[in-house]
Design a protein around this motif. Structure first.
Motif, PDB file in Angstrom:
ATOM      1  N   ALA A 136      -3.282 -95.517  81.410  1.00 49.40           N
ATOM      2  CA  ALA A 136      -2.550 -95.516  82.678  1.00 49.40           C
ATOM      3  C   ALA A 136      -1.501 -94.407  82.713  1.00 49.40           C
ATOM      4  O   ALA A 136      -1.282 -93.783  83.759  1.00 49.40           O
ATOM      5  N   VAL A 137      -0.844 -94.142  81.581  1.00 51.58           N
ATOM      6  CA  VAL A 137       0.113 -93.031  81.500  1.00 51.58           C
ATOM      7  C   VAL A 137      -0.611 -91.729  81.838  1.00 51.58           C
ATOM      8  O   VAL A 137      -0.133 -90.921  82.646  1.00 51.58           O
ATOM      9  N   ARG A 138      -1.785 -91.538  81.258  1.00 53.91           N
ATOM     10  CA  ARG A 138      -2.549 -90.316  81.502  1.00 53.91           C
ATOM     11  C   ARG A 138      -3.037 -90.239  82.948  1.00 53.91           C
ATOM     12  O   ARG A 138      -3.017 -89.166  83.554  1.00 53.91           O
ATOM     13  N   LEU A 139      -3.457 -91.357  83.489  1.00 49.52           N
ATOM     14  CA  LEU A 139      -3.880 -91.397  84.894  1.00 49.52           C
ATOM     15  C   LEU A 139      -2.714 -91.027  85.811  1.00 49.52           C
ATOM     16  O   LEU A 139      -2.865 -90.209  86.726  1.00 49.52           O
ATOM     17  N   LEU A 140      -1.572 -91.610  85.565  1.00 53.77           N
ATOM     18  CA  LEU A 140      -0.400 -91.358  86.393  1.00 53.77           C
ATOM     19  C   LEU A 140       0.001 -89.883  86.340  1.00 53.77           C
ATOM     20  O   LEU A 140       0.163 -89.230  87.374  1.00 53.77           O
ATOM     21  N   HIS A 141       0.128 -89.340  85.151  1.00 50.83           N
ATOM     22  CA  HIS A 141       0.520 -87.933  85.030  1.00 50.83           C
ATOM     23  C   HIS A 141      -0.550 -86.998  85.590  1.00 50.83           C
ATOM     24  O   HIS A 141      -0.222 -86.010  86.256  1.00 50.83           O
ATOM     25  N   GLY A 142      -1.808 -87.310  85.333  1.00 49.42           N
ATOM     26  CA  GLY A 142      -2.879 -86.468  85.859  1.00 49.42           C
ATOM     27  C   GLY A 142      -2.908 -86.470  87.381  1.00 49.42           C
ATOM     28  O   GLY A 142      -3.083 -85.422  88.017  1.00 49.42           O
ATOM     29  N   THR A 143      -2.719 -87.627  87.970  1.00 49.10           N
ATOM     30  CA  THR A 143      -2.726 -87.733  89.426  1.00 49.10           C
ATOM     31  C   THR A 143      -1.539 -86.999  90.035  1.00 49.10           C
ATOM     32  O   THR A 143      -1.699 -86.215  90.979  1.00 49.10           O
ATOM     33  N   LEU A 144      -0.349 -87.240  89.508  1.00 49.46           N
ATOM     34  CA  LEU A 144       0.841 -86.592  90.061  1.00 49.46           C
ATOM     35  C   LEU A 144       0.782 -85.082  89.878  1.00 49.46           C
ATOM     36  O   LEU A 144       1.054 -84.318  90.816  1.00 49.46           O
ATOM     37  N   HIS A 145       0.430 -84.645  88.684  1.00 50.58           N
ATOM     38  CA  HIS A 145       0.353 -83.203  88.435  1.00 50.58           C
ATOM     39  C   HIS A 145      -0.726 -82.564  89.309  1.00 50.58           C
ATOM     40  O   HIS A 145      -0.512 -81.492  89.893  1.00 50.58           O
ATOM     41  N   GLY A 146      -1.859 -83.206  89.403  1.00 50.97           N
ATOM     42  CA  GLY A 146      -2.929 -82.667  90.241  1.00 50.97           C
ATOM     43  C   GLY A 146      -2.499 -82.536  91.694  1.00 50.97           C
ATOM     44  O   GLY A 146      -2.738 -81.503  92.331  1.00 50.97           O
ATOM     45  N   TYR A 147      -1.856 -83.561  92.214  1.00 45.48           N
ATOM     46  CA  TYR A 147      -1.442 -83.539  93.614  1.00 45.48           C
ATOM     47  C   TYR A 147      -0.421 -82.428  93.863  1.00 45.48           C
ATOM     48  O   TYR A 147      -0.597 -81.627  94.780  1.00 45.48           O
ATOM     49  N   VAL A 148       0.626 -82.376  93.037  1.00 44.04           N
ATOM     50  CA  VAL A 148       1.669 -81.371  93.292  1.00 44.04           C
ATOM     51  C   VAL A 148       1.135 -79.960  93.051  1.00 44.04           C
ATOM     52  O   VAL A 148       1.546 -79.022  93.746  1.00 44.04           O
ATOM     53  N   SER A 149       0.224 -79.793  92.119  1.00 43.72           N
ATOM     54  CA  SER A 149      -0.352 -78.465  91.869  1.00 43.72           C
ATOM     55  C   SER A 149      -1.220 -78.016  93.036  1.00 43.72           C
ATOM     56  O   SER A 149      -1.134 -76.862  93.478  1.00 43.72           O
ATOM     57  N   LEU A 150      -2.047 -78.910  93.552  1.00 44.67           N
ATOM     58  CA  LEU A 150      -2.869 -78.567  94.715  1.00 44.67           C
ATOM     59  C   LEU A 150      -2.011 -78.320  95.946  1.00 44.67           C
ATOM     60  O   LEU A 150      -2.270 -77.396  96.717  1.00 44.67           O
ATOM     61  N   GLU A 151      -0.978 -79.125  96.116  1.00 46.32           N
ATOM     62  CA  GLU A 151      -0.071 -78.941  97.252  1.00 46.32           C
ATOM     63  C   GLU A 151       0.611 -77.576  97.167  1.00 46.32           C
ATOM     64  O   GLU A 151       0.680 -76.838  98.162  1.00 46.32           O
ATOM     65  N   LYS A 152       1.094 -77.227  95.982  1.00 50.49           N
ATOM     66  CA  LYS A 152       1.779 -75.941  95.789  1.00 50.49           C
ATOM     67  C   LYS A 152       0.836 -74.772  96.066  1.00 50.49           C
ATOM     68  O   LYS A 152       1.239 -73.760  96.641  1.00 50.49           O
ATOM     69  N   ALA A 153      -0.417 -74.922  95.671  1.00 50.03           N
ATOM     70  CA  ALA A 153      -1.402 -73.851  95.850  1.00 50.03           C
ATOM     71  C   ALA A 153      -1.924 -73.766  97.287  1.00 50.03           C
ATOM     72  O   ALA A 153      -2.724 -72.900  97.599  1.00 50.03           O
ATOM     73  N   GLY A 154      -1.479 -74.689  98.161  1.00 47.96           N
ATOM     74  CA  GLY A 154      -1.932 -74.668  99.548  1.00 47.96           C
ATOM     75  C   GLY A 154      -3.267 -75.351  99.758  1.00 47.96           C
ATOM     76  O   GLY A 154      -3.896 -75.181 100.804  1.00 47.96           O
ATOM     77  N   GLY A 155      -3.682 -76.132  98.784  1.00 53.73           N
ATOM     78  CA  GLY A 155      -4.988 -76.773  98.852  1.00 53.73           C
ATOM     79  C   GLY A 155      -5.148 -77.825  99.932  1.00 53.73           C
ATOM     80  O   GLY A 155      -6.268 -78.226 100.226  1.00 53.73           O
ATOM     81  N   PHE A 156      -4.058 -78.267 100.532  1.00 49.76           N
ATOM     82  CA  PHE A 156      -4.148 -79.319 101.539  1.00 49.76           C
ATOM     83  C   PHE A 156      -3.847 -78.826 102.955  1.00 49.76           C
ATOM     84  O   PHE A 156      -3.887 -79.600 103.893  1.00 49.76           O
ATOM     85  N   ARG A 157      -3.554 -77.573 103.114  1.00 52.78           N
ATOM     86  CA  ARG A 157      -3.041 -77.110 104.408  1.00 52.78           C
ATOM     87  C   ARG A 157      -4.095 -77.029 105.505  1.00 52.78           C
ATOM     88  O   ARG A 157      -3.748 -76.934 106.665  1.00 52.78           O
ATOM     89  N   HIS A 158      -5.363 -77.054 105.183  1.00 51.16           N
ATOM     90  CA  HIS A 158      -6.404 -76.879 106.201  1.00 51.16           C
ATOM     91  C   HIS A 158      -6.965 -78.208 106.699  1.00 51.16           C
ATOM     92  O   HIS A 158      -8.071 -78.251 107.211  1.00 51.16           O
ATOM     93  N   HIS A 159      -6.204 -79.253 106.554  1.00 53.78           N
ATOM     94  CA  HIS A 159      -6.642 -80.565 107.037  1.00 53.78           C
ATOM     95  C   HIS A 159      -5.578 -81.100 107.988  1.00 53.78           C
ATOM     96  O   HIS A 159      -4.392 -80.947 107.735  1.00 53.78           O
ATOM     97  N   PRO A 160      -6.009 -81.737 109.080  1.00 50.87           N
ATOM     98  CA  PRO A 160      -5.010 -82.182 110.068  1.00 50.87           C
ATOM     99  C   PRO A 160      -4.108 -83.327 109.602  1.00 50.87           C
ATOM    100  O   PRO A 160      -3.016 -83.492 110.132  1.00 50.87           O
ATOM    101  N   ARG A 161      -4.524 -84.111 108.628  1.00 46.95           N
ATOM    102  CA  ARG A 161      -3.691 -85.220 108.167  1.00 46.95           C
ATOM    103  C   ARG A 161      -2.482 -84.679 107.417  1.00 46.95           C
ATOM    104  O   ARG A 161      -2.588 -83.786 106.577  1.00 46.95           O
ATOM    105  N   ALA A 162      -1.318 -85.242 107.694  1.00 48.69           N
ATOM    106  CA  ALA A 162      -0.080 -84.807 107.050  1.00 48.69           C
ATOM    107  C   ALA A 162      -0.150 -85.030 105.539  1.00 48.69           C
ATOM    108  O   ALA A 162      -0.608 -86.082 105.086  1.00 48.69           O
ATOM    109  N   VAL A 163       0.309 -84.055 104.784  1.00 46.79           N
ATOM    110  CA  VAL A 163       0.293 -84.130 103.322  1.00 46.79           C
ATOM    111  C   VAL A 163       1.126 -85.317 102.843  1.00 46.79           C
ATOM    112  O   VAL A 163       0.731 -86.026 101.912  1.00 46.79           O
ATOM    113  N   ASP A 164       2.275 -85.566 103.474  1.00 51.13           N
ATOM    114  CA  ASP A 164       3.124 -86.690 103.069  1.00 51.13           C
ATOM    115  C   ASP A 164       2.433 -88.030 103.298  1.00 51.13           C
ATOM    116  O   ASP A 164       2.615 -88.965 102.517  1.00 51.13           O
ATOM    117  N   ALA A 165       1.642 -88.136 104.354  1.00 56.49           N
ATOM    118  CA  ALA A 165       0.902 -89.381 104.604  1.00 56.49           C
ATOM    119  C   ALA A 165      -0.128 -89.608 103.501  1.00 56.49           C
ATOM    120  O   ALA A 165      -0.283 -90.733 103.003  1.00 56.49           O
TER     121      ALA A 165
END
Length: 184
Positions: A136-165
């Motif tokens: 679970a520690v690994r799942l939590l860190h992997g999920t959080l790191h993956g999300y913030v890394s993709l967000e930083k790289a602009g990986g979510f900007r081409h979808h109409p749903r808000a990133v915060d949602a």
């Protein structure tokens, strides 16, 4: 000039130009000194990078500890995740530094152990014995790191749903998984 001041200046520079572009020469230019004058405080570029990583881990640990105070269960999970994400957004160079593998000596003296302890504190709100807790520690860190890394790289900007949602729903999903951990 102290090693602490150099480390702080290096962290600030890493946030501005990126951790991958942090060099002794770049720091010397920032400070208006010759490279050689920095070597009386640091051993080499790797030493400087390790010091920035240790600083970032300590700052992140302090932020997460403050966010977790008095919280448990899903509230602790959300506070932990938000503190992590906010730090990554506010300090991109330091966040990148916090992801590097530390040498054993630096790791022992750094806040890396505090991060592990705080993650396990969050997980105390869920019925997870070992080895499930480590997973679970690994799942939590992997999920959080993956999300913030993709967000930083602009990986979510081409979808109409808000990133915060999507972030909030991801935390809901993590909470659901942790509450309903599958048996081995």
């Amino acid at each position: 000039m102290t090693v602490e001041r150099l480390t702080q200046a290096a962290a600030e520079l890493a946030d501005e130009v990126g951790f991958e572009k942090l060099t002794v020469s770049a720091l010397a230019r920032r400070l208006g000194v010759r490279d050689a004058s920095l070597y009386s405080h640091i051993t080499n570029a790797q030493d400087l990078r390790m010091r920035v990583a240790a600083l970032a881990l300590a700052e992140l640990a302090d932020r997460v500890a403050a966010a977790l105070a008095g919280r448990a269960g899903k509230d602790a999970l959300v506070a932990f995740a938000n503190a992590y994400r906010d730090y990554a957004k506010e300090h991109p160079g330091r966040y990148a530094a916090a992801q590097i593998e530390l040498d054993p000596e630096t790791a022992a003296a750094s806040a890396a152990r505090r991060h592990s302890e705080m993650t396990r504190a969050v997980l105390r709100g869920y019925p997870l014995p070992e080895p499930d807790q480590t997973d679970a520690v690994r799942l939590l860190h992997g999920t959080l790191h993956g999300y913030v890394s993709l967000e930083k790289a602009g990986g979510f900007r081409h979808h109409p749903r808000a990133v915060d949602a999507s972030w909030r729903r991801s935390l809901d999903a993590l909470d659901a998984v942790l509450r309903n951990w599958p048996p081995a």
